[in-house]
Design a protein around this motif. Sequence first.
Motif: not given
Length: 378
Positions: A211-219, A230-236
């Motif tokens: 599957x595809x998933x992503x995480x976003x790190x800010x500072x 946030x970061x769930x581009x799977x359903x783009x």
Amino acid sequence: MPLSPNPLDDQNRRIVELVAGGQAASRSELAKILDVAVSTVSLRVQALIDADVLREDGHGNSSGGRRPRRLRVNVAEARILAAELGGGHARIGLLDLTGKLHASETIPINIAAGPEETLKKVAAGCRALAGDTEIRAIGMALPGPVRLQTGSVDQPSRMPGWQGYRVRERLTELLGVPAVVDNDANLMALGEHHRRLSPAEDSITVKAGTAIGSGIIVQGAIHRGATAAAGDITHTQIDPTLNEPCSCGNRGCLETVASGASLVRQMGELGQSVPDAAAVLALARDGDPTATTLIRTAGTHLGQALSGVVNFFNPHAVFLTGSLSASEPFIAAVRSRVYEACHPLATQTLLIEAAASGQDAALYGAARIALDAVDLTA
């Protein structure tokens, strides 16, 4: 129940990080970096020494007065457990308070068997890995959305029987230590970020596997969003004209055209039956044109989805992990599409490459949130 983070815990964690990383070796150096009084730092350092987290080891160089006592992290005692659950396996690790991984192994599980059977098996594996070592906490990465307030799984698509199950509470019961749980993509992102970038930088880590998933790190911290999505581009949506339905109810989502599962399906539709994504990658390495084309196309689709994120977020780096990140054609296609579709300012210093932490990225991230959740002086 896990202890809630508080400012004192955050400051203790920062002190340990600075000493472990070699940025500070004395109370005065810590006070300068943290911009607080030496007396304030001394109180916290003494509490960490009393808890056997820090030790004094010799003397440093004098800058005009008495030679300062040198500090070091005591890595010989306490440990942190970390675990990452997959569909058919769990990766477990034993880390010290500096974040160093001392031991790890992969054990077979069947996540579809439900939470009780799965967690008991993982807990048994963790106890065996830890042996007689003192364990302070455990962090676990789960392959689905997590409701942080309750430590439970929230609307998972590939975890039958896990909806609403309070994983955090059950882990604490099974292992007798504070537990923290989060989504695996978030923890992969956290683990990779802190091994590659400074806490002040921003990054995106994409897990491209079955599957595809992503995480976003800010500072240096996970950005979860209002509902932890946030970061769930799977359903783009990549192409609404495509017929393949997605688990979200739409068609043409990124996961239906760029995931490892979609590659297996597409190979079958083209007359080449393969058991899994690893077989597709193996065919591509052997020069199979169908497999290579599909992998490149998947990378292009992912790059298209990421281009909007990169333009909007302007991160310092995009890291790729998961099985597909082992394919250079896949990474090259992602990189090419992002650079083509983004504004030059957004990609001027952008790093796009495979994650360096490999299969242990989530373990590093899980250990980090576990340390954040416990009082080091307790």
